[in-house]
Design an enzyme around this catalytic site. Sequence first.
Site, short mmCIF file in Angstrom:
data_model
loop_
_atom_site.label_atom_id
_atom_site.label_comp_id
_atom_site.label_asym_id
_atom_site.label_seq_id
_atom_site.Cartn_x
_atom_site.Cartn_y
_atom_site.Cartn_z
N GLU A 196 0.83 -1.21 0.00
CA GLU A 196 0.00 0.00 0.00
C GLU A 196 0.86 1.26 0.00
OE1 GLU A 196 -3.60 -1.72 2.77
OE2 GLU A 196 -1.72 -1.18 3.71
N GLN A 237 3.31 -6.15 16.85
CA GLN A 237 2.72 -4.89 17.33
C GLN A 237 2.44 -4.90 18.84
OE1 GLN A 237 2.39 -2.59 14.81
NE2 GLN A 237 3.06 -4.22 13.46
N ASP A 241 -2.52 -15.69 22.42
CA ASP A 241 -2.18 -15.87 21.00
C ASP A 241 -2.41 -17.36 20.68
OD1 ASP A 241 -0.13 -14.19 18.85
OD2 ASP A 241 -0.36 -16.35 18.53
N THR A 291 -4.38 -9.50 15.62
CA THR A 291 -3.98 -10.76 14.99
C THR A 291 -3.74 -10.52 13.51
OG1 THR A 291 -6.24 -11.42 14.43
CG2 THR A 291 -5.43 -12.03 16.63
N VAL A 341 -7.36 -3.72 15.84
CA VAL A 341 -6.23 -3.24 15.05
C VAL A 341 -5.92 -4.15 13.86
CG1 VAL A 341 -3.74 -2.72 15.17
CG2 VAL A 341 -5.20 -2.14 17.10
N GLY A 342 -6.18 -5.45 14.01
CA GLY A 342 -5.69 -6.42 13.02
C GLY A 342 -6.50 -6.49 11.73
N ASP A 383 -7.60 -4.97 8.69
CA ASP A 383 -7.23 -3.73 8.02
C ASP A 383 -7.14 -3.90 6.51
OD1 ASP A 383 -4.98 -5.29 7.98
OD2 ASP A 383 -3.62 -3.81 8.82
P1 NAD Z 1 2.45 -10.60 13.51
O1 NAD Z 1 2.33 -11.59 12.41
O2 NAD Z 1 3.79 -10.25 14.02
O3 NAD Z 1 1.57 -11.09 14.76
C1 NAD Z 1 0.26 -11.56 14.64
C2 NAD Z 1 -0.02 -12.56 15.75
O4 NAD Z 1 -1.41 -12.93 15.66
C3 NAD Z 1 0.81 -13.86 15.61
O5 NAD Z 1 1.53 -14.09 16.79
C4 NAD Z 1 -0.28 -14.93 15.36
O6 NAD Z 1 0.06 -16.18 15.96
C5 NAD Z 1 -1.49 -14.30 16.03
N1 NAD Z 1 -2.77 -14.82 15.56
C6 NAD Z 1 -3.17 -15.09 14.28
N2 NAD Z 1 -4.43 -15.56 14.29
C7 NAD Z 1 -4.84 -15.58 15.59
C8 NAD Z 1 -6.05 -15.95 16.23
N3 NAD Z 1 -7.09 -16.41 15.54
N4 NAD Z 1 -6.12 -15.84 17.58
C9 NAD Z 1 -5.06 -15.39 18.30
N5 NAD Z 1 -3.90 -15.02 17.74
C10 NAD Z 1 -3.79 -15.12 16.39
O7 NAD Z 1 1.67 -9.29 12.99
P2 NAD Z 1 1.75 -7.81 13.57
O8 NAD Z 1 2.80 -7.04 12.89
O9 NAD Z 1 1.70 -7.87 15.07
O10 NAD Z 1 0.37 -7.24 13.02
C11 NAD Z 1 -0.86 -7.73 13.50
C12 NAD Z 1 -1.98 -7.22 12.65
O11 NAD Z 1 -2.11 -5.81 12.82
C13 NAD Z 1 -1.79 -7.44 11.16
O12 NAD Z 1 -2.99 -7.94 10.62
C14 NAD Z 1 -1.46 -6.08 10.61
O13 NAD Z 1 -1.87 -5.93 9.28
C15 NAD Z 1 -2.25 -5.20 11.55
N6 NAD Z 1 -1.77 -3.83 11.66
C16 NAD Z 1 -2.69 -2.86 11.72
C17 NAD Z 1 -2.29 -1.54 11.87
C18 NAD Z 1 -3.31 -0.45 12.00
O14 NAD Z 1 -2.96 0.71 11.95
N7 NAD Z 1 -4.55 -0.78 12.21
C19 NAD Z 1 -0.93 -1.22 11.92
C20 NAD Z 1 0.01 -2.25 11.89
C21 NAD Z 1 -0.44 -3.56 11.76
#
Ligand code: NAD
Length: 353
Positions: A64, A148, A169, A209, A232-233, A235
């Site tokens: 993006e 995050q 997690d 997540t 947050v996840g 997106d």
């Molecule tokens: P990451 O891959 O480092 O961590 C994600 C974690 O989620 C992993 O440890 C995984 O095991 C866990 N997970 C996956 N499915 C799960 C479930 N059903 N139940 C419990 N845990 C689960 O990713 P990250 O960098 O921490 O990013 C997390 C999310 O946040 C991503 O989807 C990313 O796109 C999003 N994000 C959003 C923003 C925002 O501004 N809203 C900014 C940054 C990242």
Amino acid sequence: MTANQNLNVVPFVSVDHMMRLVLKVGTETFLTELADVIEEDFLRWEQFDKTPRVASHSDEGVIELMPTSDGTLYGFKYVNGHPKNTKEGRQTVTAFGVLSDVGNGYPMLLSEMTILTALRTAAMSAVAAKHLARPNSRTMAIIGNGAQSEFQALAFKAILGVDRLRLYDLDPSATERCARNLSAKGFSITKCASPQEAVEGADIVTTVTADKLNATILSDNMVGPGIHINAVGGDCPGKTELHKDILLRSDIFVEYPPQTRIEGEIQQLDANYPVKELWEVIAGKKQGRDNERAITLFDSVGFAIEDFSALRYVRSKLEETGLFVDLDLLADPDEPRDLYGMLLRCEAKLQAA
Ligand code: NAD
């Protein structure tokens, strides 16, 4: 050399510089100061040029571009989201960004933004919760304990005083790591075996997540009255975390509706479903939480203005810290129109050497 002395070099903040900068300022101070800059920019929301980010989707993830301008400065971030990356030893999210002078179009800063995105996302979440969560909220569940997560915890501690964490997690080793990383940071931490256990007694629930699907991280029965959800996840189109019924019971707050309607939890709702814009709450134009039992939801997707604020904040720290290098990024012929002549002079020099 200071950030501005030479017009033809661009200060570059590497990952190493960013880490040193965060440690020099102090992570919690950095998050608090960054939150203040984000609030400052949200208060002048109407000055900004706004557009939903430009997304290029693939089966594996998304790349993006996130541009904005306040008329004086222009900023953009390049960011990816690839949930499968961690299995290959790569980050789910990486980013870099540029801040430029609108007057002449020259870049003024090039910065890593992988760490900075984690910081700005956490600062943004905490700003939203400051306006939406019940006052005196102290306990937060964090579901998803990846890259995050610690930043989220630290921002909520610094800005709201949250000092009790309930972590869950799917991968217990992620929870272990998150708990270990935060162990000396003044939290009381409970590692939980299920999302249900994590949300027990939580004032705030952060879902962060990563999976490219319509997941149900929280189901309706898990969400009691008075909770603030920091989602947050979810997106991206087809990537959400909350059951639709939760949305229907919540007061929903978003960054920029035209982008959130495509990418956020509210992609599950009708296109005209009422939501409030967070900037209006911050500016006192709209009410945030209106009663103790309300369920408030910050449907976070990440908007360009937050990255602009983050770049602006980092730039303000360059001169005092010197944590950057000058990049030879812009061609600078002696006579501006003699670009080819510059190439010829270089050729002559190389031949003479
Ligand atoms: P990451 O891959 O480092 O961590 C994600 C974690 O989620 C992993 O440890 C995984 O095991 C866990 N997970 C996956 N499915 C799960 C479930 N059903 N139940 C419990 N845990 C689960 O990713 P990250 O960098 O921490 O990013 C997390 C999310 O946040 C991503 O989807 C990313 O796109 C999003 N994000 C959003 C923003 C925002 O501004 N809203 C900014 C940054 C990242």
